[in-house]
Design an enzyme around this catalytic site. Structure first.
Site, PDB file in Angstrom:
ATOM      1  N   GLY A  21       0.834  -1.203   0.000  1.00  0.00           N
ATOM      2  CA  GLY A  21       0.000   0.000   0.000  1.00  0.00           C
ATOM      3  C   GLY A  21       0.862   1.242   0.000  1.00  0.00           C
ATOM      4  O   GLY A  21       2.091   1.182  -0.170  1.00  0.00           O
ATOM      5  N   GLY A  22       0.239   2.382   0.183  1.00  0.00           N
ATOM      6  CA  GLY A  22       0.961   3.641   0.152  1.00  0.00           C
ATOM      7  C   GLY A  22       1.906   3.804   1.318  1.00  0.00           C
ATOM      8  O   GLY A  22       2.947   4.457   1.209  1.00  0.00           O
ATOM      9  N   MET A  23       1.559   3.197   2.463  1.00  0.00           N
ATOM     10  CA  MET A  23       2.360   3.388   3.673  1.00  0.00           C
ATOM     11  C   MET A  23       3.186   2.175   4.041  1.00  0.00           C
ATOM     12  O   MET A  23       4.190   2.303   4.734  1.00  0.00           O
ATOM     13  CB  MET A  23       1.439   3.711   4.863  1.00  0.00           C
ATOM     14  CG  MET A  23       0.769   5.041   4.794  1.00  0.00           C
ATOM     15  SD  MET A  23      -0.410   5.206   6.146  1.00  0.00           S
ATOM     16  CE  MET A  23       0.623   4.839   7.546  1.00  0.00           C
ATOM     17  N   VAL A  26       2.719  -5.677   3.332  1.00  0.00           N
ATOM     18  CA  VAL A  26       2.132  -6.681   4.223  1.00  0.00           C
ATOM     19  C   VAL A  26       2.690  -8.059   3.853  1.00  0.00           C
ATOM     20  O   VAL A  26       2.720  -8.420   2.676  1.00  0.00           O
ATOM     21  CB  VAL A  26       0.594  -6.692   4.130  1.00  0.00           C
ATOM     22  CG1 VAL A  26       0.017  -7.688   5.131  1.00  0.00           C
ATOM     23  CG2 VAL A  26       0.034  -5.304   4.385  1.00  0.00           C
ATOM     24  N   LYS A  41       2.618  -6.119   9.013  1.00  0.00           N
ATOM     25  CA  LYS A  41       2.604  -4.902   8.204  1.00  0.00           C
ATOM     26  C   LYS A  41       3.845  -4.090   8.554  1.00  0.00           C
ATOM     27  O   LYS A  41       4.049  -3.707   9.714  1.00  0.00           O
ATOM     28  CB  LYS A  41       1.337  -4.092   8.465  1.00  0.00           C
ATOM     29  CG  LYS A  41       1.288  -2.775   7.708  1.00  0.00           C
ATOM     30  CD  LYS A  41      -0.108  -2.176   7.720  1.00  0.00           C
ATOM     31  CE  LYS A  41      -1.049  -2.917   6.812  1.00  0.00           C
ATOM     32  NZ  LYS A  41      -2.314  -2.211   6.598  1.00  0.00           N
ATOM     33  N   ASP A 135     -10.171   6.520   7.708  1.00  0.00           N
ATOM     34  CA  ASP A 135      -9.829   6.106   6.339  1.00  0.00           C
ATOM     35  C   ASP A 135     -10.665   4.900   5.922  1.00  0.00           C
ATOM     36  O   ASP A 135     -10.150   3.927   5.384  1.00  0.00           O
ATOM     37  CB  ASP A 135      -8.336   5.791   6.251  1.00  0.00           C
ATOM     38  CG  ASP A 135      -7.844   5.720   4.796  1.00  0.00           C
ATOM     39  OD1 ASP A 135      -8.519   6.297   3.926  1.00  0.00           O
ATOM     40  OD2 ASP A 135      -6.803   5.100   4.549  1.00  0.00           O
TER      41      ASP A 135
END
Length: 724
Positions: A21-23, A26, A41, A135
């Site tokens: 993902g963006g951050m 996983v 994560k 979010d």
């Protein structure tokens, strides 16, 4: 840097990467301490180097670790190792809601509401623990193989927003609330808004607001009215439509104030979907100043005077009764009993006692006289006013007119100076006007002078003073040759309507059957794709209702994983049946569907169960040994003598012993060995060559004696096994 096979935190073995993902990335991992599979994560490097972000991330992730709910992906652990920050979560085998929507185009109303209820229950548990997600979006909602809905990424969003992380990290702006888009305070009702947008996408297959840039989309969240999901899917019931509307109100005070309220309405919509029971709240109206009529005002004054006069009279009567009781020692009832009597009766008794009393109290008489005069004046004024109004002497709004005018009078709004907008880009101008507190409205017009998307004219001239909140109409160029019609043939109805709406084309719909175009997708369009027409031209699309026959066509699930194959079958109106594991010759098919019980393209009854097989990789080849074993040859051992006892062992090259015996009789019959996993091997011969003592007499009479001896012999004979 996290690598496959490494151990994190002295207990989590990284097995494979399962998402990014963006951050963060996983990974699937094994917790050796508790012997269970988990998801790890790992924060990306650019965030791990931000000490402020890491600090807040740890605090929020630890808070999320305190959550335990069936509809939340539970957080087990938070840690750091060699500058790598990670959280350990429950591993959920399934697909994201986003991917599920993409596979099915859109969900049924019942399925969408059921998913929304489970999501709401998870979010409610977090809100009860004072944790706001911030979010909520389909990408953060997982549907397990068992059909359980779980929300993930609690706590991370708050850490990110508090550190002004950019929007590409914070997820899609398509689901953000207006207050978040403005950068203002967000609370539980922000999650309600985002869930409403998610419900809209589940029901229609598209998001309500779209645009070429994140700024353009954010402006629409703040400015534009929420479209109705029934504009895209007419069969959506009114109760579900109203629930989405209430969730997506621009003002947080007009939304559901808690997830509990939303859950109640969602459950009710499952029972009575066509009932319009959703109550819209308008806090501005509820808290606004209420106008009081002249009659109501006079009634209030009269009640106030009567109450004040009654209380004063009661007070005076008590004083008089006390004095009288001292003088005459007469009995006086308790005050509580007098207060329970009606006001008229109290006054009447007081006046009656006044007349009957022989003792004279000057102070009491003076006060009573004043009260009587005031009451008479008030009554006289009221009578005069009513008579005058009846004859039209007084204007009905005379009394209280100033009050009403004062209440209705609003404070003058501040004025701002209009900026120059002609010749600038549409999105740039929108942002600038919103910053000034003005509301832009867009009209498109063909122009040879201005490029497409450039503002040509404005309803307010540059430099003019205009009140904040006023609408400003912008005329934007649609190009010199009109607007090109996009191609929507073959895509879903919802996507087609969204694409055409984005280009400013109204949509007319018709229906038809087609054996090749999937049900719900566009068969034809008019005007055709690529043609240029004036802005605002209506485009008619023909929506496929599938083949005219009543059966459904079997889709192709070969080469898809189990969850994806299930989504494809459900979308086609079929069910996934028995799932078995089999060998398949193609190594690339490992873990994927390699067989389905109905051929692709066949027509079957809706709801038919389709069995599938999942490949576990190629089957290992096996070999057999079906030859007899001959005695050692002269080339192998010139000293071998027939009848010698020999140990014979058959070995595979992988080290497996296949056969062993001792014999002095050759050849050894075929041992019939099968299931050998290696293609080659060898026969090991082990024996002893014995020589007896002997003597030789020569011609000259001399004798040569040879002593007895023995020699251990061992050698291998290579063999090739046969397939079988």
């Amino acid at each position: 840097m996290v690598k496959i096979g490494m151990i994190v935190g002295d207990r989590y073995e990284i097995l494979e990467r399962i998402g990014t993902g963006g951050m963060s990335d996983v990974y699937k991992a094994k917790d050796h301490k508790l012997n269970r599979m988990v998801a790890v994560k790992v924060l990306k490097q650019e965030f791990s180097e931000n000490a402020n972000f890491v600090s807040k991330f740890r605090v929020e992730a630890q808070a999320a670790a305190g959550l335990a709910h069936p509809n939340i992906v539970n957080v087990y652990d938070v840690g750091e190792e060699n500058g790598v920050y990670y959280i350990v979560m429950e591993l959920v085998e399934g697909i994201t809601l986003k991917k599920y929507i993409e596979k099915k185009a859109r969900l049924s109303v019942k399925e969408a509401v059921s998913i929304a209820i489970q999501v709401s229950m998870g979010i409610e548990a977090a809100h009860n623990n004072h944790i706001i997600h911030r979010d909520i979006k389909p990408q953060n909602i997982i549907i397990s193989k068992e059909g359980k809905v779980k929300v993930t990424d609690f706590g991370i969003a708050k850490a990110a927003t508090s550190n002004t992380i950019t929007s590409n990290v914070m997820g899609s702006v398509h689901y953000t609330s207006p207050e978040q888009a403005r950068g203002g305070y967000s609370d539980e009702k922000s999650d309600v808004y985002s869930l409403g947008i998610t419900m809209f996408e589940m029901l229609t297959g598209r998001v309500p607001f779209n645009g070429e840039t994140t700024v353009a989309i954010a402006i629409k969240h703040i400015q534009e009215e929420m479209p109705s999901p029934r504009d895209y899917v007419s069969e959506i019931p009114v109760s579900v439509e109203q629930i989405v509307f209430k969730c997506c109100q621009k003002s947080p005070d007009r939304r559901y104030q808690s997830m509990g309220e939303l859950i109640t309405d969602l459950k009710r919509s499952l029972m009575t979907p066509d009932e319009d029971f959703v109550k819209m709240v308008d806090p501005d109206e509820d808290g606004s100043t209420k106008m009081i009529s002249s009659g109501e005002r006079q009634k209030i004054k009269k009640q106030s005077v009567n109450r004040d006069g009654m209380e004063e009279a009661m007070h005076l009567r008590r004083e008089a009764d006390v004095k009288k009781s001292v003088k005459k020692k007469r009995y006086v009832p308790e005050y509580e009993e007098e207060e329970e009597e009606e006001p008229d009766e109290i006054e009447y008794e007081y006046e009656e006692e006044d007349e009957e009393e022989e003792d004279y109290d000057p102070k009491m008489e003076r006060i009573t006289t004043i009260l009587a005069v005031v009451a008479a004046v008030l009554i006289g004024c009221i009578v005069l006013f009513l008579v005058g109004r009846a004859f039209g002497i007084f204007d009905a709004g005379l009394f209280g007119q100033k009050e009403e005018e004062t209440q209705e009078e609003e404070e003058p709004k501040e004025k701002v100076q209009m900026i120059e907008v002609v010749g600038k880009g549409e999105d740039e101008v929108k942002v600038a006007l919103l910053k000034l507190g003005l509301t832009p409205e867009i009209e498109y017009k063909e122009s040879a002078e201005y490029e497409q998307g450039i503002v040509m004219d404005c309803s307010v001239g540059a430099g003019e003073m205009i009140e904040e909140g006023s609408n400003v109409v912008l005329t934007v160029s649609a190009g010199s040759e009109g607007v090109e019609v996009p191609d929507v043939v073959g895509i879903s109805e919802a996507e087609a309507v969204a694409t055409l709406g984005k280009g400013g084309f109204p949509v007319n719909k018709t229906e038809g059957h087609d054996a090749y175009i999937k049900e719900g997708n566009v068969i034809t369009q008019s005007p055709e794709a690529g043609s240029k027409v004036p802005a605002g031209t209506a485009v008619t699309i023909r929506i496929s209702q599938g083949p005219e026959i009543s059966k459904v066509q079997v889709p192709d699930t070969i080469g898809r994983d189990e969850s994806e194959g299930m989504a494809i079958l459900v979308e086609a109106g079929l069910q996934m049946g028995k799932v078995t594991e089999v060998h398949h010759s193609d190594p690339a098919m490992a873990g994927l569907i390699c067989y389905q019980s109905y051929s692709v393209g066949d027509y079957v009854d809706a709801g038919t169960v389709v069995d599938v097989s999942i490949s576990i990789g190629p089957e290992e080849a096996t070999y057999q040994f079906i030859e007899s074993i001959a005695a050692p040859t002269a080339q192998e051992d010139p000293n071998y003598r027939s009848g010698t006892m020999v140990t014979v062992t058959l070995m595979a090259d992988d080290g497996t012993q296949l056969y062993s015996t001792q014999t002095s009789s050759f050849p050894i019959a075929n041992p019939g060995i099968s299931g050998i996993k290696s293609s080659t091997g060898y026969i090991l011969f082990q024996y002893v060559n014995a020589t007896e003592a002997s003597s030789i007499t020569h011609e000259d009479g001399s004798v040569t004696t040879t002593e007895a001896s023995s020699e251990t012999k061992e050698f291998k004979r290579t063999v090739q096994f046969m397939e079988g």
